[in-house]
Scaffold this motif. Structure first.
Motif, PDB file in Angstrom:
ATOM      1  N   SER A  51       1.142  -5.846   1.746  1.00 43.23           N
ATOM      2  CA  SER A  51       2.096  -5.485   0.679  1.00 43.23           C
ATOM      3  C   SER A  51       1.396  -5.061  -0.603  1.00 43.23           C
ATOM      4  O   SER A  51       1.678  -3.979  -1.145  1.00 43.23           O
ATOM      5  CB  SER A  51       3.055  -6.645   0.414  1.00 43.23           C
ATOM      6  OG  SER A  51       3.895  -6.853   1.520  1.00 43.23           O
ATOM      7  N   PRO A  52       0.438  -5.856  -1.148  1.00 47.53           N
ATOM      8  CA  PRO A  52      -0.246  -5.380  -2.350  1.00 47.53           C
ATOM      9  C   PRO A  52      -1.091  -4.134  -2.110  1.00 47.53           C
ATOM     10  O   PRO A  52      -1.182  -3.268  -2.986  1.00 47.53           O
ATOM     11  CB  PRO A  52      -1.103  -6.568  -2.781  1.00 47.53           C
ATOM     12  CG  PRO A  52      -1.201  -7.445  -1.590  1.00 47.53           C
ATOM     13  CD  PRO A  52       0.070  -7.248  -0.834  1.00 47.53           C
ATOM     14  N   ARG A  54      -0.434  -1.712   0.063  1.00 48.16           N
ATOM     15  CA  ARG A  54       0.512  -0.592   0.114  1.00 48.16           C
ATOM     16  C   ARG A  54       1.041  -0.246  -1.279  1.00 48.16           C
ATOM     17  O   ARG A  54       1.231   0.924  -1.620  1.00 48.16           O
ATOM     18  CB  ARG A  54       1.674  -0.943   1.049  1.00 48.16           C
ATOM     19  CG  ARG A  54       2.655   0.217   1.255  1.00 48.16           C
ATOM     20  CD  ARG A  54       3.664  -0.085   2.344  1.00 48.16           C
ATOM     21  NE  ARG A  54       4.424  -1.294   2.059  1.00 48.16           N
ATOM     22  CZ  ARG A  54       4.297  -2.421   2.738  1.00 48.16           C
ATOM     23  NH1 ARG A  54       3.418  -2.502   3.727  1.00 48.16           N
ATOM     24  NH2 ARG A  54       5.022  -3.475   2.432  1.00 48.16           N
ATOM     25  N   ASP A  55       1.236  -1.295  -2.085  1.00 42.52           N
ATOM     26  CA  ASP A  55       1.699  -1.045  -3.446  1.00 42.52           C
ATOM     27  C   ASP A  55       0.654  -0.269  -4.251  1.00 42.52           C
ATOM     28  O   ASP A  55       0.996   0.633  -5.037  1.00 42.52           O
ATOM     29  CB  ASP A  55       2.008  -2.368  -4.143  1.00 42.52           C
ATOM     30  CG  ASP A  55       2.562  -2.182  -5.539  1.00 42.52           C
ATOM     31  OD1 ASP A  55       3.708  -1.734  -5.668  1.00 42.52           O
ATOM     32  OD2 ASP A  55       1.823  -2.497  -6.493  1.00 42.52           O
ATOM     33  N   THR A  58       0.817   3.471  -2.962  1.00 39.73           N
ATOM     34  CA  THR A  58       2.043   4.264  -3.048  1.00 39.73           C
ATOM     35  C   THR A  58       2.681   4.262  -4.430  1.00 39.73           C
ATOM     36  O   THR A  58       3.412   5.202  -4.770  1.00 39.73           O
ATOM     37  CB  THR A  58       3.067   3.758  -2.021  1.00 39.73           C
ATOM     38  OG1 THR A  58       3.368   2.378  -2.281  1.00 39.73           O
ATOM     39  CG2 THR A  58       2.519   3.898  -0.604  1.00 39.73           C
ATOM     40  N   ALA A  59       2.471   3.204  -5.208  1.00 44.55           N
ATOM     41  CA  ALA A  59       3.137   3.131  -6.509  1.00 44.55           C
ATOM     42  C   ALA A  59       2.545   4.155  -7.469  1.00 44.55           C
ATOM     43  O   ALA A  59       1.357   4.496  -7.405  1.00 44.55           O
ATOM     44  CB  ALA A  59       3.010   1.727  -7.090  1.00 44.55           C
ATOM     45  N   THR A  66      -4.675   1.307 -11.255  1.00 40.43           N
ATOM     46  CA  THR A  66      -4.982   1.213  -9.824  1.00 40.43           C
ATOM     47  C   THR A  66      -6.380   0.654  -9.600  1.00 40.43           C
ATOM     48  O   THR A  66      -6.602  -0.184  -8.716  1.00 40.43           O
ATOM     49  CB  THR A  66      -4.857   2.589  -9.160  1.00 40.43           C
ATOM     50  OG1 THR A  66      -3.533   3.091  -9.350  1.00 40.43           O
ATOM     51  CG2 THR A  66      -5.155   2.506  -7.671  1.00 40.43           C
ATOM     52  N   ASN A 118       5.615  -7.305  -4.939  1.00 37.01           N
ATOM     53  CA  ASN A 118       4.754  -7.118  -3.775  1.00 37.01           C
ATOM     54  C   ASN A 118       3.471  -7.956  -3.831  1.00 37.01           C
ATOM     55  O   ASN A 118       2.796  -8.096  -2.819  1.00 37.01           O
ATOM     56  CB  ASN A 118       4.383  -5.643  -3.631  1.00 37.01           C
ATOM     57  CG  ASN A 118       5.577  -4.798  -3.228  1.00 37.01           C
ATOM     58  OD1 ASN A 118       6.448  -5.247  -2.488  1.00 37.01           O
ATOM     59  ND2 ASN A 118       5.641  -3.564  -3.734  1.00 37.01           N
ATOM     60  N   TRP A 119       3.153  -8.486  -5.003  1.00 39.12           N
ATOM     61  CA  TRP A 119       1.923  -9.245  -5.162  1.00 39.12           C
ATOM     62  C   TRP A 119       2.158 -10.755  -5.174  1.00 39.12           C
ATOM     63  O   TRP A 119       1.211 -11.524  -5.287  1.00 39.12           O
ATOM     64  CB  TRP A 119       1.234  -8.836  -6.470  1.00 39.12           C
ATOM     65  CG  TRP A 119       0.779  -7.411  -6.442  1.00 39.12           C
ATOM     66  CD1 TRP A 119       1.558  -6.298  -6.501  1.00 39.12           C
ATOM     67  CD2 TRP A 119      -0.563  -6.959  -6.343  1.00 39.12           C
ATOM     68  NE1 TRP A 119       0.795  -5.165  -6.444  1.00 39.12           N
ATOM     69  CE2 TRP A 119      -0.521  -5.538  -6.354  1.00 39.12           C
ATOM     70  CE3 TRP A 119      -1.803  -7.585  -6.264  1.00 39.12           C
ATOM     71  CZ2 TRP A 119      -1.661  -4.755  -6.273  1.00 39.12           C
ATOM     72  CZ3 TRP A 119      -2.943  -6.811  -6.196  1.00 39.12           C
ATOM     73  CH2 TRP A 119      -2.875  -5.405  -6.195  1.00 39.12           C
TER      74      TRP A 119
END
Length: 406
Positions: A51-52, A54-55, A58-59, A66, A118-119
């Motif tokens: 999840s992190p 992918r975040d 994609t975010a 980043t 997500n984190w």
């Protein structure tokens, strides 16, 4: 002098612990194979960092954000792996442990607070690390504190009560589960240490027994030989005939002492069913074979020679099963039988392997048959149904002889 059965079984278990990875659980890694196995076991749980990751990918964020998020996540993973990889079995430096755990917790707070829902899963890794390395009471309070922080940060960022409730429950359950795993590891280590202590005490007991037996056997004989030698020396000039009689007595005492020592040594070398049952259970389990082996020997046993013959039969049969059968299960059983020639005890070893592991009698089975026949017994080998092999050794009880099977 050869080792006693108890010492031989202890050494066999030690060799299995060195060879079989199951017995090294909870101990520091010693070679590349163990490092790889432990890395795979720990690394597989990093899948929940999807999840992190992918975040980050994609975010829509700036390059600086980043980069900082990637760096923070990398440091977090390093702290987590350093804790659970090095300190699961034993703690070497409490200051370093607390420092890495505090750094991991701080990173989880900062990253979840700055980057969002997500984190929040990072807090689960903090609880897992706490449960894996801290004592039970400290781990419990730390897991609860981490869970409370997770809820606080989650409400501050997204205000998602349902998600936070599920994540909080998951965090508590996984943290306490890891704490339980750590206790199991510690218990396994303590049991291993206790077994080593018991083995050492048993070895000391055997040495004391050997010293006591040799003293009892040889003390009187050697004293008598010394006395008669001095007496013969004094008689030799004036009474050679009496001196010769003393020398003859010395020879007789020496021969008897030699017989007593040989009997004592053979008693130490004699194999017992109890020792072979323990060794069979360990060998079959280490080979991945389901072991249906009695925990205790029968209440009534044949004489010492008969028991030794059955012990050799059990060892040879289990060795063949482990080396040649390819079996998935092996059953050992004792049956008391009454025949026309008297009572006997039957040992049967049955496996579900290829069925031909002992069909052609080799040196092992041939020698075993001779050993069993030497005590008035009989050995039978052959297929066990459609698949498998069966070995049966029958030994008469005291005062009986074996005739045809009942």
């Amino acid at each position: 002098m050869s080792e006693t059965p108890r010492a031989e079984n202890t050494r066999a278990i030690d060799r299995l612990e060195e060879a079989h990875p199951l017995y090294t659980f909870g101990q520091p890694v010693r070679d590349r194979r163990q490092i790889l196995a432990k890395s795979l076991w720990i690394g597989i749980w990093l899948v929940f960092l999807a999840s992190p990751v992918r975040d980050l990918l994609t975010a829509e964020r700036g390059a600086a954000a980043t980069a900082l998020g990637s760096l923070g996540l990398t440091v977090f993973v390093v702290c987590y792996l350093s804790l659970v990889f090095r300190y699961t079995s034993r703690v070497l430096d409490w200051g370093r442990v607390h420092g890495w755990l505090a750094a991991q917790f701080a990173l989880a707070v900062v990253l979840a607070f700055c980057f969002g829902t997500n984190w929040l899963g990072l807090f689960v890794y903090v609880s897992v690390a706490a449960g894996a390395v801290l004592p039970v009471r400290q781990a419990a309070w730390t897991i609860l504190a981490v869970t409370a922080t997770l809820i606080g940060v989650g409400l501050r960022t997204d205000n998602l009560q349902d998600l936070l409730g599920n994540l909080a429950v998951l965090n508590v359950l996984i943290g306490f589960a890891m704490s339980g795993v750590r206790q199991l590891v510690r218990t396994a280590i303590q049991l291993r240490q206790a077994r080593a202590t018991v083995a050492q005490l048993a070895a000391n007991e055997e040495r004391l027994r050997l010293a006591r037996d040799l003293h009892d056997l040889l003390g009187h004989s050697l004293s008598l030989i010394t006395l008669k030698s001095e007496l013969a020396g004094r008689m030799l000039p004036d009474h050679p005939d009496k001196a010769a009689q003393q020398v003859a007595d010395i020879e007789q005492v020496s021969r008897q002492a030699l017989v007593d020592v040989r009997e004592a040594v053979s008693g130490y070398r004699r194999r017992t069913l109890a020792g072979e049952l323990a060794g069979a259970r360990t060998a079959l389990t280490a080979a991945g074979i389901e072991a249906d082996v009695p925990l205790q020997v029968p209440a009534e046993l044949p004489g010492e020679d008969g028991e030794a013959a059955l012990a050799w039969a059990l060892r040879e049969a289990v060795t063949n099963v482990v080396r040649h059968s390819g079996a998935g299960r092996c059953a050992v059983a004792f049956t008391a039988r009454q025949t026309l020639t008297g009572p006997l005890l039957e040992l049967s070893v049955v496996d579900d392997g290829v069925g031909g592991s002992g069909a052609a009698a080799g040196n092992g089975l041939t020698g075993l048959a001779e050993r069993v026949q030497a005590v008035g017994g009989a050995l039978e080998t052959g297929p066990a149904g459609r698949r498998g092999f069966r070995l049966a050794a029958r030994v008469p009880m005291a005062g009986a002889t074996v005739g045809s099977p009942s």
